[in-house]
Design an enzyme around this catalytic site. Sequence first.
Site: not given
Length: 158
Positions: A98, A121, A129-130, A156
Site C-alpha cells: 500500500y 476497486n 488489487c489482489h 500468477e
Amino acid sequence: MLHRAILPSPLGDLTLVADDFALVAILWPDDRPGRVPLGASADTPDHRVLAAAAAQLADYFAGSRTAFDLPLAPRGTAFQRDVWRALDEIPYGETRTYADIARTIGRPTATRAVGAANGRNPISIVTPCHRVIGRSGALTGFAGGLAAKQHLLALEQR
C-alpha cells in the site's frame, strides 16, 4: 441502464457489469452490499463488452492471459481512480505494498486511504488489487476473501 452477466470461475460465480461501452464492475459471490455502488442492471450475457470480459477472464484463469484489453469505466472519486490506475501498472506476477502505491501516486502519507480505495476497486482481477499486500508481506483484506487473493497470486506465480 447497466448490463450484467454471470461468469462461473474457479473462485465462484463472478458478476460482470458493463454500461453500453465499457466494463464497470466485477463483483464477487459474497461481495459486501454497497462496496461498489451501481444502478439497476439487466441480464445481458451476449453484450459485447461482457462477452469479451468473460472470454479474457476465462483465458486468465486458464493461465494463458497475463494482461487484459478491455474498455474500462470504473466509477469512483479522483483519488480512487488515481489508485486504480496505479494498480494497473503492477506487472503480472508481482506485488506492491500500500505504501508503494501511495508513493506512486505522489501521496506518500496516504497509505490508509490507498487501502480504502483498493478495497473499493470495482473491477477486481482486471484492475489487479489482489497484487497489493501488507508491508510485512502478509496478505491483507480483499473483497473476494483472502483465499481468492491467494489463489490469484498463486495462479500468477506459475
